[in-house]
Design an enzyme around this catalytic site. Structure first.
Site, PDB file in Angstrom:
ATOM      1  N   SER A  30       0.844  -1.209   0.000  1.00 11.30           N
ATOM      2  CA  SER A  30       0.000   0.000   0.000  1.00 11.30           C
ATOM      3  C   SER A  30       0.871   1.249   0.000  1.00 11.30           C
ATOM      4  O   SER A  30       2.053   1.170   0.293  1.00 11.30           O
ATOM      5  CB  SER A  30      -0.868   0.003   1.262  1.00 11.30           C
ATOM      6  OG  SER A  30      -1.576  -1.217   1.340  1.00 11.30           O
ATOM      7  N   GLY A  31       0.250   2.364  -0.344  1.00  9.81           N
ATOM      8  CA  GLY A  31       0.972   3.641  -0.337  1.00  9.81           C
ATOM      9  C   GLY A  31       1.226   4.131  -1.758  1.00  9.81           C
ATOM     10  O   GLY A  31       0.726   3.557  -2.729  1.00  9.81           O
ATOM     11  N   ASP A  99       6.434  -3.811  -1.347  1.00 10.90           N
ATOM     12  CA  ASP A  99       5.727  -2.809  -0.567  1.00 10.90           C
ATOM     13  C   ASP A  99       6.665  -1.671  -0.211  1.00 10.90           C
ATOM     14  O   ASP A  99       7.890  -1.804  -0.345  1.00 10.90           O
ATOM     15  CB  ASP A  99       5.162  -3.442   0.725  1.00 10.90           C
ATOM     16  CG  ASP A  99       4.018  -2.617   1.318  1.00 10.90           C
ATOM     17  OD1 ASP A  99       3.346  -3.114   2.235  1.00 10.90           O
ATOM     18  OD2 ASP A  99       3.807  -1.470   0.846  1.00 10.90           O
ATOM     19  N   GLY A 100       6.060  -0.566   0.197  1.00 13.40           N
ATOM     20  CA  GLY A 100       6.863   0.566   0.642  1.00 13.40           C
ATOM     21  C   GLY A 100       7.100   0.470   2.134  1.00 13.40           C
ATOM     22  O   GLY A 100       6.835  -0.559   2.760  1.00 13.40           O
ATOM     23  N   GLY A 113       2.849   1.302   8.206  1.00 13.83           N
ATOM     24  CA  GLY A 113       1.558   1.591   8.812  1.00 13.83           C
ATOM     25  C   GLY A 113       1.142   3.042   8.652  1.00 13.83           C
ATOM     26  O   GLY A 113       0.060   3.437   9.068  1.00 13.83           O
ATOM     27  N   GLY A 115       0.127   4.194   6.110  1.00 11.86           N
ATOM     28  CA  GLY A 115      -1.091   4.134   5.293  1.00 11.86           C
ATOM     29  C   GLY A 115      -2.191   3.306   5.944  1.00 11.86           C
ATOM     30  O   GLY A 115      -3.182   2.952   5.304  1.00 11.86           O
ATOM     31  N   GLU A 121      -0.717  -6.016   5.411  1.00 16.62           N
ATOM     32  CA  GLU A 121       0.649  -6.034   4.880  1.00 16.62           C
ATOM     33  C   GLU A 121       1.464  -7.117   5.571  1.00 16.62           C
ATOM     34  O   GLU A 121       2.224  -7.863   4.949  1.00 16.62           O
ATOM     35  CB  GLU A 121       1.305  -4.664   5.072  1.00 16.62           C
ATOM     36  CG  GLU A 121       0.721  -3.582   4.177  1.00 16.62           C
ATOM     37  CD  GLU A 121       1.209  -2.179   4.508  1.00 16.62           C
ATOM     38  OE1 GLU A 121       1.778  -1.974   5.617  1.00 16.62           O
ATOM     39  OE2 GLU A 121       1.031  -1.294   3.668  1.00 16.62           O
TER      40      GLU A 121
HETATM   41  O1  DER Z   1       1.677   2.095   5.245  1.00 15.61           O
HETATM   42  C1  DER Z   1       2.724   1.597   4.779  1.00 15.61           C
HETATM   43  O2  DER Z   1       3.469   0.835   5.402  1.00 15.61           O
HETATM   44  C2  DER Z   1       3.087   1.965   3.374  1.00 15.61           C
HETATM   45  O3  DER Z   1       3.960   1.086   2.820  1.00 15.61           O
HETATM   46  C3  DER Z   1       3.448   3.389   3.285  1.00 15.61           C
HETATM   47  O4  DER Z   1       3.571   4.060   4.492  1.00 15.61           O
HETATM   48  C4  DER Z   1       4.546   3.823   2.354  1.00 15.61           C
HETATM   49  O5  DER Z   1       3.982   4.948   1.775  1.00 15.61           O
HETATM   50  P1  DER Z   1       4.633   5.754   0.579  1.00 15.61           P
HETATM   51  O6  DER Z   1       5.122   4.738  -0.425  1.00 15.61           O
HETATM   52  O7  DER Z   1       3.476   6.554   0.049  1.00 15.61           O
HETATM   53  O8  DER Z   1       5.721   6.570   1.180  1.00 15.61           O
END
Ligand code: DER
Length: 260
Positions: A30-31, A99-100, A113, A115, A121
């Protein structure tokens, strides 16, 4: 702009180094950064992605996959599709999970977290052979909580205030139940829970466990995760830890001009 360019380059590098057309199940986080992973996979064309199924980590991730014309497979449907192969057998059915993160330390432990998707996740991470964390240089830190200020914790709404008080007992300064700015009420996650954002002092690296001293607020990511998860009312903690070795990879190259 430079940050978006950095995200895009990091995603392209992460895919170049880790993505294979032989993959069957791919986890999507997410993100905003992950959007470039999905965009790049979709650009490879249906001959690469048509046979693949993409496992999301929440409503936003589901929409991102669907809008890119890729096939969505939710976790329950994945587990029904692969079946339970008996006690002690691997549950890492996903070939890879991208993931980010909000912050990444020198051992590739992450704070996640921001997001509000940390629970799904972590479920998808648990079901994956590899977790590729894609993060531009803003997220890079020697130790967790040196740039990002707090640990997101997913909690049951009815127990949120109890958890908040227990977090204070643990040494968190002014933990806050996250608000949803649009509705001016407490944010509800995809799992209908609250998020508490709990500030803690900078965490040690897991390899510095001998320096731990909770009374002085000195925790390793592993130890603090276990402690917070043990609080009645906590569903999951936004620390992803132990991603060392082949399981994880740092972000792509630093983009010129984007300095931490
Ligand atoms: O919520 C998370 O862990 C997401 O990976 C997120 O915080 C990363 O967000 P971004 O890619 O918009 O910086």
């Amino acid at each position: 702009n430079l940050i978006e360019a950095a995200k895009r380059v990091a995603c392209q590098q992460a895919l170049k180094d880790n993505f294979s057309s032989s993959f069957k199940y791919v986890g999507i986080g997410s993100g905003s950064t992950i959007a470039y992973v999905v965009e790049t996979i979709a650009a490879l064309g249906p001959e690469v992605s048509a046979h693949m199924k993409f496992v999301p980590t929440g409503a936003g991730s589901t929409k991102l996959i669907r809008d890119a014309g890729l096939t969505v497979l939710q976790v329950p449907d994945l587990l029904n599709e692969v079946g339970f192969t008996g006690p002690g057998t691997s549950k890492q059915h996903l070939d890879i999970y991208f993931d980010g993160a909000d912050e990444v330390d020198a051992e590739l432990n992450c704070i996640k977290g921001g997001g509000a998707c940390l629970f799904q996740e972590k479920v998808v991470s648990r079901l994956s052979k590899k977790f590729i964390c894609v993060a531009d240089t803003r997220k890079k830190a020697d130790r967790l909580l040196s740039k990002w200020a707090y640990i997101p914790v997913e909690v049951s709404p009815i127990a949120a205030e109890l958890v908040r008080q227990e977090l204070i007992e643990l040494g968190s300064k002014d933990p806050i139940i996250r608000f949803a700015p649009t509705t001016n009420t407490f944010l509800l996650t995809d799992n209908h829970n609250y998020i508490i954002d709990a500030p803690f002092p900078t965490l040690l690296l897991n390899s510095q466990a001998e320096l731990m001293d909770p009374a002085k607020g000195l925790w390793t990511p592993n130890a603090l995760t276990a402690k917070i998860r043990g609080i009645l009312g906590v569903l999951e903690v936004g620390i992803f830890s132990g991603l060392t070795g082949p399981q994880a990879t740092a972000a792509g190259p630093e983009v010129e001009g984007v300095k931490p």
